[in-house]
Motif scaffolding. Structure first.
Motif, short mmCIF file in Angstrom:
data_model
loop_
_atom_site.label_atom_id
_atom_site.label_comp_id
_atom_site.label_asym_id
_atom_site.label_seq_id
_atom_site.Cartn_x
_atom_site.Cartn_y
_atom_site.Cartn_z
N GLU A 66 0.81 -1.19 0.18
CA GLU A 66 0.04 -0.01 -0.03
C GLU A 66 0.78 1.25 0.07
O GLU A 66 1.79 1.43 0.67
CB GLU A 66 -0.90 0.12 1.17
N THR A 69 0.21 6.13 1.78
CA THR A 69 -0.71 5.81 2.87
C THR A 69 -1.02 7.07 3.76
O THR A 69 -2.06 7.18 4.44
CB THR A 69 -0.18 4.78 3.74
N ARG A 113 -4.32 8.24 2.97
CA ARG A 113 -5.47 7.05 3.30
C ARG A 113 -6.66 7.76 4.17
O ARG A 113 -6.32 8.33 5.13
CB ARG A 113 -4.80 5.62 4.09
N TRP A 117 -11.38 6.02 7.72
CA TRP A 117 -12.40 4.78 7.83
C TRP A 117 -11.80 3.57 6.97
O TRP A 117 -12.09 2.44 7.15
CB TRP A 117 -13.70 5.21 7.33
N ALA A 118 -10.76 3.86 6.29
CA ALA A 118 -10.06 2.73 5.33
C ALA A 118 -9.17 2.05 6.35
O ALA A 118 -8.16 2.73 6.73
CB ALA A 118 -9.58 3.42 4.20
N ARG A 119 -9.18 0.80 6.43
CA ARG A 119 -8.29 -0.04 7.28
C ARG A 119 -7.11 -0.47 6.61
O ARG A 119 -7.19 -0.97 5.23
CB ARG A 119 -9.10 -1.25 7.67
N PRO A 120 -5.84 -0.41 7.03
CA PRO A 120 -4.66 -1.10 6.45
C PRO A 120 -4.68 -2.48 6.18
O PRO A 120 -5.35 -2.97 7.05
CB PRO A 120 -3.39 -0.59 7.27
N GLU A 167 -2.73 -5.99 5.61
CA GLU A 167 -1.56 -6.81 6.08
C GLU A 167 -0.60 -6.67 5.04
O GLU A 167 -0.10 -7.87 4.61
CB GLU A 167 -1.86 -7.90 6.83
N GLN A 227 3.70 -0.80 4.16
CA GLN A 227 3.05 0.41 4.04
C GLN A 227 3.94 1.40 3.77
O GLN A 227 5.13 1.33 4.41
CB GLN A 227 2.33 0.79 5.34
#
Length: 137
Positions: free
Chosen positions: A114, A117, A120, A123-126, A128, A131
């Motif tokens: 990703e 970030t 980002r 509300w958008a969850r990373p 796994e 990053q």
């Protein structure tokens, strides 16, 4: 002989194919990708121009200067408006960047990183995955 991977726009006018299995698949949260997709992020990967083949249709290219100051052409279907791939990237010469959602069979092609970030949405969850606040090095 048909290539391993195929893709198309939403209406099926623009179709393309390539053989290589993507070696770098990214979920990008930069503002450019958000605006280009209309979503929170874009998922894409690079394919060598030498492997990429347009099968049908005449995509329309929109030349865009990214936040980095580098140019690229976003190619979309002039009939349905779906963005399918990007070409002429100054930062990645000889590479076509394909959007994951344009593939006929996207299962099995999973993000590897990703990036951007720092953009980002809360509300958008990373995922796994590794990053990167900006462009991976």
């Amino acid at each position: 002989m048909a290539k391993k991977h195929t893709g198309q726009c939403a209406c099926g006018s623009v179709k393309f194919e390539f053989d290589i299995d993507p070696g770098f698949v990214a979920v990008c949260h930069c503002l450019d990708c958000k605006r280009a997709t209309g979503g929170e992020a874009a998922t894409f990967f690079g394919v060598p121009e030498s492997d990429f083949r347009l099968i049908s249709g005449r995509p329309k290219a929109f030349h865009y200067i990214a936040e980095s100051g580098k140019g690229l052409d976003r190619n979309f279907c002039p009939d349905c408006g779906a963005r399918v791939f990007s070409t002429h990237l100054e930062s990645f010469p000889g590479t076509v960047f394909v959007t994951l959602g344009s593939l006929d069979q996207p299962a099995g092609i999973e993000p590897m990183v990703e990036m951007f970030t720092k953009r980002r949405l809360a509300w958008a969850r990373p995922l796994e995955l590794p990053q990167f606040e900006g462009m991976p090095h």
